[in-house]
Design a protein around this motif. Structure first.
Motif, PDB file in Angstrom:
ATOM      1  N   VAL A   3       0.863  -1.195   0.000  1.00 51.04           N
ATOM      2  CA  VAL A   3       0.000   0.000   0.000  1.00 51.04           C
ATOM      3  C   VAL A   3       0.900   1.247   0.000  1.00 51.04           C
ATOM      4  N   PRO A   4       1.542   1.535  -1.134  1.00 55.15           N
ATOM      5  CA  PRO A   4       2.547   2.607  -1.175  1.00 55.15           C
ATOM      6  C   PRO A   4       1.998   4.013  -0.948  1.00 55.15           C
ATOM      7  N   ASP A   5       0.690   4.207  -1.095  1.00 52.98           N
ATOM      8  CA  ASP A   5       0.118   5.542  -0.894  1.00 52.98           C
ATOM      9  C   ASP A   5      -0.073   5.892   0.576  1.00 52.98           C
ATOM     10  N   VAL A   6       0.004   4.904   1.452  1.00 48.93           N
ATOM     11  CA  VAL A   6      -0.170   5.144   2.887  1.00 48.93           C
ATOM     12  C   VAL A   6       1.191   5.446   3.505  1.00 48.93           C
ATOM     13  N   ARG A   7       1.254   6.565   4.219  1.00 47.38           N
ATOM     14  CA  ARG A   7       2.492   6.979   4.882  1.00 47.38           C
ATOM     15  C   ARG A   7       2.281   6.962   6.384  1.00 47.38           C
ATOM     16  N   VAL A   8       3.281   6.442   7.083  1.00 48.52           N
ATOM     17  CA  VAL A   8       3.246   6.436   8.538  1.00 48.52           C
ATOM     18  C   VAL A   8       4.508   7.133   9.017  1.00 48.52           C
ATOM     19  N   VAL A   9       4.365   7.978  10.017  1.00 43.85           N
ATOM     20  CA  VAL A   9       5.514   8.651  10.601  1.00 43.85           C
ATOM     21  C   VAL A   9       5.685   8.130  12.023  1.00 43.85           C
ATOM     22  N   PHE A  10       6.875   7.576  12.292  1.00 39.42           N
ATOM     23  CA  PHE A  10       7.249   7.086  13.623  1.00 39.42           C
ATOM     24  C   PHE A  10       8.304   8.006  14.209  1.00 39.42           C
ATOM     25  N   MET A  11       8.404   7.983  15.506  1.00 36.68           N
ATOM     26  CA  MET A  11       9.494   8.694  16.163  1.00 36.68           C
ATOM     27  C   MET A  11      10.805   7.984  15.830  1.00 36.68           C
ATOM     28  N   ARG A  12      11.843   8.741  15.646  1.00 40.90           N
ATOM     29  CA  ARG A  12      13.156   8.205  15.295  1.00 40.90           C
ATOM     30  C   ARG A  12      13.648   7.199  16.338  1.00 40.90           C
ATOM     31  N   ARG A  13      13.405   7.462  17.606  1.00 43.78           N
ATOM     32  CA  ARG A  13      13.903   6.555  18.650  1.00 43.78           C
ATOM     33  C   ARG A  13      13.264   5.169  18.548  1.00 43.78           C
ATOM     34  N   LEU A  14      12.043   5.084  18.019  1.00 43.16           N
ATOM     35  CA  LEU A  14      11.417   3.777  17.819  1.00 43.16           C
ATOM     36  C   LEU A  14      12.111   3.021  16.689  1.00 43.16           C
ATOM     37  N   ILE A  15      12.458   3.728  15.616  1.00 42.81           N
ATOM     38  CA  ILE A  15      13.196   3.100  14.510  1.00 42.81           C
ATOM     39  C   ILE A  15      14.550   2.615  15.024  1.00 42.81           C
ATOM     40  N   GLU A  16      15.190   3.398  15.884  1.00 44.31           N
ATOM     41  CA  GLU A  16      16.474   2.975  16.463  1.00 44.31           C
ATOM     42  C   GLU A  16      16.306   1.713  17.306  1.00 44.31           C
ATOM     43  N   LYS A  17      15.184   1.592  18.000  1.00 43.02           N
ATOM     44  CA  LYS A  17      14.909   0.376  18.771  1.00 43.02           C
ATOM     45  C   LYS A  17      14.752  -0.824  17.836  1.00 43.02           C
ATOM     46  N   PHE A  18      14.073  -0.619  16.708  1.00 44.88           N
ATOM     47  CA  PHE A  18      13.960  -1.686  15.700  1.00 44.88           C
ATOM     48  C   PHE A  18      15.351  -2.107  15.219  1.00 44.88           C
ATOM     49  N   GLU A  19      16.204  -1.109  14.946  1.00 48.11           N
ATOM     50  CA  GLU A  19      17.551  -1.400  14.448  1.00 48.11           C
ATOM     51  C   GLU A  19      18.365  -2.209  15.452  1.00 48.11           C
ATOM     52  N   ARG A  20      18.302  -1.824  16.726  1.00 48.59           N
ATOM     53  CA  ARG A  20      19.045  -2.564  17.758  1.00 48.59           C
ATOM     54  C   ARG A  20      18.543  -3.995  17.869  1.00 48.59           C
ATOM     55  N   TYR A  21      17.237  -4.185  17.820  1.00 44.03           N
ATOM     56  CA  TYR A  21      16.662  -5.519  17.943  1.00 44.03           C
ATOM     57  C   TYR A  21      17.050  -6.405  16.760  1.00 44.03           C
ATOM     58  N   ARG A  22      16.965  -5.862  15.576  1.00 46.72           N
ATOM     59  CA  ARG A  22      17.221  -6.649  14.364  1.00 46.72           C
ATOM     60  C   ARG A  22      18.683  -6.652  13.962  1.00 46.72           C
ATOM     61  N   ASP A  23      19.485  -5.750  14.540  1.00 51.99           N
ATOM     62  CA  ASP A  23      20.886  -5.574  14.160  1.00 51.99           C
ATOM     63  C   ASP A  23      21.008  -5.288  12.666  1.00 51.99           C
ATOM     64  N   VAL A  24      20.118  -4.447  12.191  1.00 46.99           N
ATOM     65  CA  VAL A  24      20.075  -4.042  10.782  1.00 46.99           C
ATOM     66  C   VAL A  24      19.898  -2.532  10.722  1.00 46.99           C
ATOM     67  N   LYS A  25      20.658  -1.887   9.858  1.00 42.01           N
ATOM     68  CA  LYS A  25      20.526  -0.448   9.684  1.00 42.01           C
ATOM     69  C   LYS A  25      19.308  -0.152   8.825  1.00 42.01           C
ATOM     70  N   MET A  26      18.380   0.677   9.350  1.00 39.20           N
ATOM     71  CA  MET A  26      17.172   1.018   8.611  1.00 39.20           C
ATOM     72  C   MET A  26      17.161   2.472   8.168  1.00 39.20           C
ATOM     73  N   MET A  27      17.936   3.326   8.857  1.00 41.51           N
ATOM     74  CA  MET A  27      17.940   4.750   8.541  1.00 41.51           C
ATOM     75  C   MET A  27      19.231   5.102   7.815  1.00 41.51           C
ATOM     76  N   ASP A  28      19.177   6.203   7.098  1.00 37.94           N
ATOM     77  CA  ASP A  28      20.343   6.640   6.311  1.00 37.94           C
ATOM     78  C   ASP A  28      21.429   7.269   7.158  1.00 37.94           C
ATOM     79  N   ASP A  29      21.138   7.680   8.369  1.00 37.91           N
ATOM     80  CA  ASP A  29      22.137   8.336   9.211  1.00 37.91           C
ATOM     81  C   ASP A  29      22.116   7.787  10.604  1.00 37.91           C
TER      82      ASP A  29
END
Length: 152
Positions: free
Chosen positions: A126-152
């Motif tokens: 569903v590419p037309d739907v946009r969701v905005v999350f807080m950056r710190r939540l994305i960082e939590k995802f990254e730590r859990y998955r050990d995968v870089k998701m953000m560009d910086d």
């Protein structure tokens, strides 16, 4: 006359308030595209496997803002979104697999006085739907998955 109006007020309020509440919740789900996401990513209940709790989060979903009212959970396969009980009418539990999630660069996200607190996400099905999350939540995802998701 005033006594009659006073006597009618409480029964009318008890009848009209739930109708207005559920109508507003439905409208929020429709305008914010929660129902669009649910058609593709909706599930009946959480799976039995363990998951991490991201807590109550504020998210922006197209035109709707859910301020500290969406529970976010995640596991090795994806993320789960579910509003608190007062907002669940027409808001199914969502499960979005990691491979369907794209985190957009900082330039595509909102900033406040030059500080970037959020990241915009879109979903493959569903590419037309946009969701905005807080950056710190994305960082939590990254730590859990050990995968870089953000560009910086």
């Amino acid at each position: 006359m005033a006594e009659t109006l006073t006597a009618l007020f409480l029964p009318l309020w008890l009848l009209l308030f739930p109708v207005m509440w559920f109508g507003m919740i439905w409208l929020i789900a429709k305008m914010g595209s929660w129902q669009t996401l649910a058609k593709v990513y909706g599930i009946e209940k959480y799976p039995a496997r363990p998951r991490q709790n991201g807590g109550l989060q504020t998210i922006l979903l197209n035109r709707s803002r859910y301020k500290n009212s969406v529970t976010v959970a995640f596991d090795e396969d994806g993320i789960y979104l579910h509003p608190i009980i007062f907002f669940r009418f027409k808001h199914d539990l969502l499960y979005i697999p990691w491979e369907d999630i794209t985190v957009h660069p900082k330039s595509a996200s909102r900033s406040l006085f030059g500080f970037d607190f959020t990241r915009r996400l879109t979903f493959a099905k569903v590419p037309d739907v946009r969701v905005v999350f807080m950056r710190r939540l994305i960082e939590k995802f990254e730590r859990y998955r050990d995968v870089k998701m953000m560009d910086d």
